[in-house]
Design an enzyme around this catalytic site. Structure first.
Site, PDB file in Angstrom:
ATOM      1  N   HIS A 463      14.287  17.249 -29.905  1.00  7.20           N
ATOM      2  CA  HIS A 463      13.462  18.454 -29.920  1.00  7.20           C
ATOM      3  C   HIS A 463      12.295  18.333 -28.925  1.00  7.20           C
ATOM      4  O   HIS A 463      12.098  19.184 -28.062  1.00  7.20           O
ATOM      5  CB  HIS A 463      12.918  18.683 -31.344  1.00  7.20           C
ATOM      6  CG  HIS A 463      12.046  19.892 -31.482  1.00  7.20           C
ATOM      7  ND1 HIS A 463      12.495  21.080 -32.007  1.00  7.20           N
ATOM      8  CD2 HIS A 463      10.744  20.100 -31.153  1.00  7.20           C
ATOM      9  CE1 HIS A 463      11.501  21.964 -31.985  1.00  7.20           C
ATOM     10  NE2 HIS A 463      10.423  21.388 -31.476  1.00  7.20           N
ATOM     11  N   GLU A 464      11.546  17.244 -29.066  1.00  7.29           N
ATOM     12  CA  GLU A 464      10.386  17.062 -28.174  1.00  7.29           C
ATOM     13  C   GLU A 464      10.842  16.900 -26.723  1.00  7.29           C
ATOM     14  O   GLU A 464      10.164  17.323 -25.796  1.00  7.29           O
ATOM     15  CB  GLU A 464       9.529  15.868 -28.616  1.00  7.29           C
ATOM     16  CG  GLU A 464       8.902  16.021 -29.996  1.00  7.29           C
ATOM     17  CD  GLU A 464       8.212  17.361 -30.223  1.00  7.29           C
ATOM     18  OE1 GLU A 464       7.688  17.960 -29.262  1.00  7.29           O
ATOM     19  OE2 GLU A 464       8.209  17.832 -31.379  1.00  7.29           O
ATOM     20  N   HIS A 467      11.281  20.223 -25.084  1.00 11.34           N
ATOM     21  CA  HIS A 467       9.997  20.716 -24.561  1.00 11.34           C
ATOM     22  C   HIS A 467       9.664  20.023 -23.237  1.00 11.34           C
ATOM     23  O   HIS A 467       9.186  20.642 -22.290  1.00 11.34           O
ATOM     24  CB  HIS A 467       8.861  20.413 -25.549  1.00 11.34           C
ATOM     25  CG  HIS A 467       8.778  21.340 -26.721  1.00 11.34           C
ATOM     26  ND1 HIS A 467       8.790  22.712 -26.598  1.00 11.34           N
ATOM     27  CD2 HIS A 467       8.652  21.092 -28.056  1.00 11.34           C
ATOM     28  CE1 HIS A 467       8.682  23.259 -27.808  1.00 11.34           C
ATOM     29  NE2 HIS A 467       8.595  22.296 -28.702  1.00 11.34           N
ATOM     30  N   HIS A 470      11.401  21.421 -20.303  1.00 10.20           N
ATOM     31  CA  HIS A 470      10.776  22.700 -19.930  1.00 10.20           C
ATOM     32  C   HIS A 470       9.568  22.428 -19.018  1.00 10.20           C
ATOM     33  O   HIS A 470       9.316  23.158 -18.064  1.00 10.20           O
ATOM     34  CB  HIS A 470      10.328  23.412 -21.218  1.00 10.20           C
ATOM     35  CG  HIS A 470      10.200  24.893 -21.090  1.00 10.20           C
ATOM     36  ND1 HIS A 470       9.792  25.695 -22.133  1.00 10.20           N
ATOM     37  CD2 HIS A 470      10.413  25.744 -20.055  1.00 10.20           C
ATOM     38  CE1 HIS A 470       9.768  26.957 -21.744  1.00 10.20           C
ATOM     39  NE2 HIS A 470      10.150  27.015 -20.488  1.00 10.20           N
TER      40      HIS A 470
END
Length: 671
Positions: A463-464, A467, A470
C-alpha cells in the site's frame, strides 16, 4: 553555518541539530516573503509566467526545511522537537495566511485568472491557475479586513490544536504497558510474539514480557492471547487513549477543532467544513458522500450482521461466551478463519521475510513500470534503521531517491505512511527528481529470527509503496501539481491498487519464499489467502463506513451544540454498531486521521478509492497482471500525471470508462 540554509540535494540529517530548526524556518519564511514581494512589486502587467508560474516556484527553500522537520516529528521525534513544532506551527500558518490574504498578490492572480480563456493554456497550466485562484478565494482573499483577522486567529489556533492532539495520542500510546511475569498468561501467543515481548521487557530492564499499544505488539496480543481478561485490559487501554482524566485528554481539543473548522467554513461562505472540503474533491458534496456510503452500507450490513451472528455462535459453542465483546472479535475471527480456511497467519509469516517482500515489490515495480532499485550507503539518514535506495529507469536514468523506515521505536508514531523530502518539478528546463520516503511499524528482527511479516503487514508495505510510486514516477512541470498532490479521494488509488498483487499467484511466486528453506509459498496457501480475502468483508466494510460516517457527522453539520463526545459518537455509530459499547472507550479522541492528519471530511475516500482500485485492477485481470500495455496506461494517465487534470478525466483515459462499484462488491463477496 546552519546546514538547513545551505544548498543541499538529499537532506543533511547528520549535520542538523535541533537548534537549527527555528532559525532556518524563520529565514525560510523571510526568503519566501521576499520572493512573493518580487511578484507583487513587478511593474509589468501580470502574466501567466510572471505571476502564476513565479508563485508556484516560491517557498521551495522553506518547503525543503519544513518537510525535513515535520517528517522527523512523525518518524523520529522527542520532547524538544515537539516543543519546536508547537512554536513554529503558528508561524507557518500565519505565513500561509500572509500569502492567501495578501491583497496585492491576489489582485495579480485574479488579473491572470480573469483572462484565462484568452491565454491558450495547456490543461496543466489551466489547472495550476485554477488551483491557485481557488487557494486564495477559498482561504479568505475576498474577505473584509476584520474577517481576515478572525481567519488568521482561527488558523493559528487550529494548527496548535492538531499538534497537541497528536502529541497526546503518542504520549498515551507510550504511557501504557502490560508487564507479564507469569508464562501462563502468554497462552495462545505465537513464539515470535513472545520473543518480541521479551526483547521489549529487556530494553526496559524488566523481567518477563512487556506488551505495548504499538501495533506489532497490540494486534497479535488481541488476536492470539487466550486470557480474555488480559485482552480486555489491552483493548480498553487502547480504546481510552486521550479519553482519560489526565493531562493528555483530547475531549476539549476535539470540540474546539470541530467548532473552529465550522466557524472557518461559515466565514468563507460555506454551510459546513465538509461542504468547504468536498468542493475540491471527486465527491464534490457531503450529500454525495453520504449517498455513496449509505449505498455501500445497504449492501454490506446484511452480510455484516450474518457474519457477526456466526462469530457469536462460534464463540458460544467454543468457550460458552454469551456476549461477544470488542476484545473478542480478532481472537475468535482468527480461530474461525483458521478453522474455515485452515489458514494460520503464523504459518504464513516464514514466507514473508521483510527483505524478500521488499525485493518482491521492487521486482513487481520493475515488471510493470521498468524501475530498478539499488540500495546505497552514500546519503545521510536520520536513523540507522532507515534504508536508502537509488531508483532508475530502464535507460539507467535517475528517477528518484527512496528512503524506507520499517520498525517501531519510541520517537515514531504508530501506523504507516508515505511522505516526501523533495517534490518533482521542471524548472529552467531541468526535471528535478523527487526524494520519497515510506515509514512503517513492522516487527523488528530478534536474535533468532529476521523480521517476518504478517500477511496484513505485506499488504501495508505494498500500500505505502503504491503511494511511493505515485511520488517517484511524478512527471509534471509544476511542483504544486506533482506526485500525490491530487484530490484527496483519488490519492489512495495507486496505493490500494498495488495491494491486489499480494493476492496473485504469479506475483507471490516472485518473493514469498520460506526464510529458512527457500521453498516458495505452497499454492494451497495462496488459494486460501485468496479465499479468505473476503472473510468478514461485511464486518470490515461496516467498520470503515462507520469511521467515514463519524467523520461526516463531525464535519457535515453545526457542532456548536455538542457537549458530550461520547454521546455524539454513540448516535453516529447507531447504524453501524455490532459490538456492545464500552463506557470508558472513545474513538474520536484518538482519531488522528481526521484531527491530526489531513482526512477531515475525507475519511470516506478509503472506500471511494477501493471502488476505483477494484475497477482498475479488474482491467489488469482481464489483460494479465503484468500486462505492459495496461501498466503503461496506468503509469502515463495516473502515476505520472499528479493533479494536472481532473481525476475522473485521468481515470477514464486509463480505463476507458467511469468506475462502477460492482468490481468491489464482487471482490468483497457482497454480491
Amino acid at each position: 553555518m546552519n546546514p538547513l540554509l545551505q544548498d543541499f540535494d538529499t537532506a543533511p540529517f547528520s549535520k542538523i541539530s535541533n537548534k537549527d530548526y527555528k532559525p532556518a524556518i524563520k529565514k525560510g519564511i523571510e526568503i519566501a516573503k521576499s520572493e512573493i514581494n518580487e511578484i507583487v512589486t513587478n511593474t509589468e502587467k501580470p502574466t501567466f509566467e510572471n505571476t502564476t508560474v513565479a508563485l508556484d516556484f516560491t517557498g521551495s527553500k522553506l518547503g525543503r526545511i519544513t518537510s525535513i522537520f515535520f517528517n522527523l516529528n512523525s518518524a523520529e521525534t522527542n520532547d524538544e522537537i515537539q516543543k519546536i513544532a508547537q512554536e513554529v506551527s503558528p508561524w507557518l500558518s500565519e505565513f500561509s495566511n500572509d500569502i492567501t490574504l495578501n491583497e496585492a498578490l491576489f489582485k495579480k492572480v485574479k488579473a491572470v485568472y480573469d483572462i484565462k480563456d484568452s491565454l491558450d493554456l495547456t490543461s496543466e497550466q489551466d489547472m495550476l491557475l485554477d488551483k491557485q485562484y481557488k487557494s486564495f478565494a477559498r482561504n479568505g482573499a475576498n474577505l473584509s479586513e476584520k474577517d481576515k483577522t478572525i481567519l488568521r486567529e482561527i488558523d493559528a489556533k487550529l494548527s496548535k490544536l492538531s499538534l497537541k492532539f497528536g502529541e497526546n495520542v503518542l504520549a498515551e500510546t507510550n504511557a501504557f504497558e502490560l508487564h507479564l511475569t507469569n508464562e501462563d498468561d502468554l497462552a495462545g501467543l505465537p513464539e515470535s510474539v513472545k520473543e518480541a515481548a521479551k526483547e521489549v521487557a529487556k530494553s526496559k530492564e524488566k523481567e518477563g514480557w512487556v506488551f505495548t499499544l504499538d501495533y506489532p505488539s497490540y494486534i497479535p496480543f488481541l488476536t492470539y492471547a487466550d486470557n480474555r481478561e488480559l485482552r480486555k485490559k489491552m483493548a480498553i487501554a487502547a480504546g481510552k487513549k486521550a479519553f482519560q482524566d489526565n493531562t493528555f485528554n483530547n475531549e476539549h481539543i476535539v470540540i474546539d477543532i470541530v467548532n473552529l473548522r465550522h466557524k472557518r467554513a461559515n466565514l468563507l461562505g460555506y454551510k459546513t467544513h465538509a461542504h468547504f472540503i468536498l468542493e475540491e474533491r471527486m465527491a464534490e458534496s457531503p450529500e454525495k458522500v453520504i449517498e455513496f456510503s449509505n449505498n455501500l452500507l445497504a449492501k454490506a450490513k446484511p452480510a455484516a450482521l450474518r457474519e457477526f451472528k456466526n462469530l457469536e455462535n462460534y464463540a458460544k459453542n467454543l468457550d460458552g461466551i454469551n456476549h461477544l465483546q470488542k476484545w473478542d472479535g480478532a481472537y475468535y475471527s482468527e480461530k474461525l478463519k483458521k478453522e474455515l480456511f485452515d489458514l494460520d497467519q503464523e504459518l504464513l509469516k516464514p514466507y514473508f521475510k521483510l527483505e524478500n517482500v521488499i525485493d518482491g515489490v521492487f521486482e513487481i515495480s520493475n515488471r510493470l513500470f521498468d524501475l530498478h532499485f539499488e540500495e546505497i550507503s552514500n546519503i545521510d539518514k536520520y536513523h540507522e534503521d532507515v534504508k536508502t535506495y537509488n531508483v532508475t529507469d530502464s535507460n539507467g536514468d535517475f528517477v528518484s531517491v527512496l528512503y524506507a523506515d520499517f520498525h517501531p521505536r519510541k520517537g515514531k508514531r504508530n501506523g504507516a505512511w508515505m511522505t516526501s523530502y523533495k517534490s518533482q518539478q521542471i524548472k529552467n528546463g531541468i526535471n528535478e527528481r523527487p526524494h520519497v520516503s515510506i515509514v512503517c511499524n513492522f516487527t523488528k528482527p530478534t536474535t533468532t529470527k529476521p523480521s517476518l511479516l504478517t500477511f496484513n503487514e505485506v499488504t501495508t508495505l505494498f500500500h505505502e509503496f503504491g503511494h511511493a510510486l505515485h511520488g517517484m514516477l511524478a512527471n509534471t512541470t509544476y511542483n504544486s501539481l506533482s506526485g500525490t498532490s491530487v484530490s484527496w479521494d483519488f490519492v489512495e488509488l495507486p496505493s490500494q491498487v498495488l495491494e491486489n498483487w499480494c493476492y496473485e499467484k504469479e506475483a507471490l511466486e516472485l518473493f514469498a519464499k520460506h526464510y529458512e528453506t527457500g521453498e516458495t509459498i505452497p499454492m494451497k496457501y495462496v488459494e486460501k489467502i485468496k479465499e479468505s480475502a473476503s472473510f468478514h468483508e461485511g464486518m470490515q466494510t461496516l467498520r470503515q463506513l462507520s469511521f467515514g460516517l463519524l467523520d461526516m457527522q463531525w464535519h457535515g453539520q453545526d457542532p456548536s451544540k455538542i457537549k458530550s463526545i461520547k454521546d455524539f459518537e454513540n448516535v453516529a455509530f447507531a447504524e453501524t454498531k455490532l459490538y456492545p459499547d464500552v463506557a470508558e472507550n472513545c474513538m474520536s479522541t484518538a482519531f488522528s486521521h481526521i484531527f491530526q492528519g489531513g482526512y477531515s471530511a475525507g475519511y470516506y475516500s478509503y472506500k471511494w478509492a477501493e471502488v476505483l482500485d477494484a475497477d482498475a485492477f479488474e482491467y489488469f485481470l482481464e489483460e494479465g497482471i503484468f500486462n505492459k500495455e495496461v501498466a503503461t496506461k496506468f503509469k502515463e494517465n495516473v502515476l505520472s500525471k499528479g493533479g494536472t487534470e481532473k481525476p475522473m478525466e485521468l481515470y477514464k483515459r486509463f480505463r476507458g470508462k467511469e468506475p462502477k462499484p460492482d468490481a468491489l462488491l464482487k471482490r468483497a463477496g457482497l454480491i
